[in-house]
Design a protein around this motif. Structure first.
Motif, PDB file in Angstrom:
ATOM      1  N   GLU A  12      39.639  62.334  37.718  1.00  0.00           N
ATOM      2  CA  GLU A  12      40.909  62.230  38.444  1.00  0.00           C
ATOM      3  C   GLU A  12      41.174  63.480  39.283  1.00  0.00           C
ATOM      4  O   GLU A  12      41.650  63.398  40.421  1.00  0.00           O
ATOM      5  N   THR A  13      40.858  64.653  38.686  1.00  0.00           N
ATOM      6  CA  THR A  13      41.076  65.905  39.420  1.00  0.00           C
ATOM      7  C   THR A  13      40.211  65.947  40.681  1.00  0.00           C
ATOM      8  O   THR A  13      40.684  66.275  41.782  1.00  0.00           O
ATOM      9  N   ASN A  14      38.929  65.608  40.503  1.00  0.00           N
ATOM     10  CA  ASN A  14      38.029  65.632  41.651  1.00  0.00           C
ATOM     11  C   ASN A  14      38.361  64.535  42.657  1.00  0.00           C
ATOM     12  O   ASN A  14      38.099  64.701  43.852  1.00  0.00           O
ATOM     13  N   PHE A  39      39.753  63.033  33.028  1.00  0.00           N
ATOM     14  CA  PHE A  39      40.546  64.091  33.658  1.00  0.00           C
ATOM     15  C   PHE A  39      39.748  64.748  34.802  1.00  0.00           C
ATOM     16  O   PHE A  39      40.275  64.989  35.888  1.00  0.00           O
ATOM     17  N   THR A  40      38.478  65.034  34.543  1.00  0.00           N
ATOM     18  CA  THR A  40      37.625  65.629  35.574  1.00  0.00           C
ATOM     19  C   THR A  40      37.500  64.707  36.777  1.00  0.00           C
ATOM     20  O   THR A  40      37.562  65.138  37.931  1.00  0.00           O
TER      21      THR A  40
END
Length: 359
Positions: free
Chosen positions: A285-287, A282-283
């Protein structure tokens, strides 16, 4: 005609007649003093000839260039301004070049900062390193008078800062002299963007090198000031982009590390692998999404910088031998003779007039 009018006419005629007689007497008086006038004319001619003979020629170094300001418009960046403002970036179109509006750039050439920077530039003269200010001191023979003053005797200039109080005072005086007698910056045609920077001095080397250096200093300062804001934005964006990329890469490696650390995990303990892996993914993909927008903004800022960078095109620049202005010996003799002859005639007539008044 009345009697009053006749008297006025007679007085006017007498006054005009007296004027003619006075002029005639003045001419005769000057002819009687022809030897004095001739001596003064000869002395004036010799003086003018001597002045022209010993007067040093003036060398002129001239640079013509065109300034075309960059287009700082940011009309196409509005869709990215939101994300940019979230990370502290301003994609506004101002290039910070307001000080160059109108004729302000002409005054920039005359500023102490630009002239002092040029004077403290190191050059090669006859195979030896020398500051331009030392060259200025040499051809003006300033040390001859400085050595008579204990405070100024033996003073030297270097590129090191800060300057002493005496150095700073002398440098300020030299800057004023250069502004007054040596440097001339103008726009030959007010409707055009052509600027002419001209340096005149008795030293050919100083004229050319000082002209080249001050034009370079001002133009570099101009470009840096016009693009300062955009350059700062690009630097901040680049730091943000590198930071987000590092976080994203760290998250990817963290997910892989969790899998490597639990190779034969008990199916009933899947939370030990799934939760860390999903959190890292998740981190990442967000970044990744943030990084994509930052890269877009970075490229747009680079394009805006290219638009804002002004074009400075040199048209003419000084080359050796420089244009030289000399005073012709014959011209000097004629001017000197005329001035001294005129002065002699004026003084003789003034003396005659004073004698007549007193008598």
């Amino acid at each position: 005609m009345t009697i009053g009018n006749q008297n006025n006419t007679r007085n006017n005629e007498i006054s005009f007649k007296d004027l003619i007689l006075k002029i005639n007497r003045g001419i005769q008086y000057l002819f009687s003093k022809w030897l004095i006038i001739l001596i003064m004319v000869v002395l004036g001619g010799l003086g003018g000839f001597t002045y022209a003979y010993f007067k040093k020629p003036i060398y002129i170094a001239s640079t013509n260039f065109v300034l075309e300001s960059g287009d700082g418009s940011s009309a196409g960046l509005g869709q990215y301004a939101g994300l940019a403002s979230m990370v502290g970036i301003d994609l506004g179109g101002s290039g910070g070049g307001g000080i160059f509006q109108g004729d302000n750039i002409l005054e920039l050439y005359k500023s102490r900062k630009m002239i002092q920077s040029a004077l403290l530039t190191e050059t090669i003269f006859h195979g030896k390193k020398q500051l331009l200010i030392e060259r200025y001191i040499d051809f003006n023979k300033l040390r001859n008078s400085w050595d008579k003053n204990p405070i100024l005797k033996g003073i030297k200039f270097t590129r090191s800062y800060p300057l002493t109080r005496v150095q700073d005072s002398l440098l300020g005086t030299i800057v004023l002299e250069i502004n007054r007698d040596y440097l001339n910056v103008s726009k030959p045609d007010k409707k055009l963007s052509i600027i002419n920077a001209q340096v005149r001095s008795n030293d050919e080397f100083f004229s050319k090198v000082f002209n080249d250096q001050i034009v370079k200093n001002v133009n570099d300062f101009y470009v840096q000031t016009k693009t300062k804001k955009s350059s700062r934005n690009i630097q901040i964006l680049q730091q943000k982009t590198d930071s987000v990329r590092a976080v994203m890469n760290g998250a990817i490696y963290s997910a892989a590390a969790v899998v490597d650390e639990t190779p034969n995990l008990n199916p009933s303990r899947q939370a030990q692998r799934t939760a860390p892996v999903q959190r890292s993914q998740f981190t990442a993909e967000t970044n990744k999404a943030v990084l994509g927008e930052l890269v877009k903004n970075l490229e747009l800022s680079k394009m805006a910088l290219l638009k804002e960078t002004p074009l400075i095109q040199v048209i003419d620049q000084p080359i050796y031998p420089l244009e030289k202005i000399t005073t012709g010996k014959i011209k000097g003799a004629l001017v000197g003779a005329f001035l001294m002859g005129f002065l002699a005639v004026f003084c003789l007539l003034l003396r005659k007039l004073l004698n007549e008044i007193l008598s």
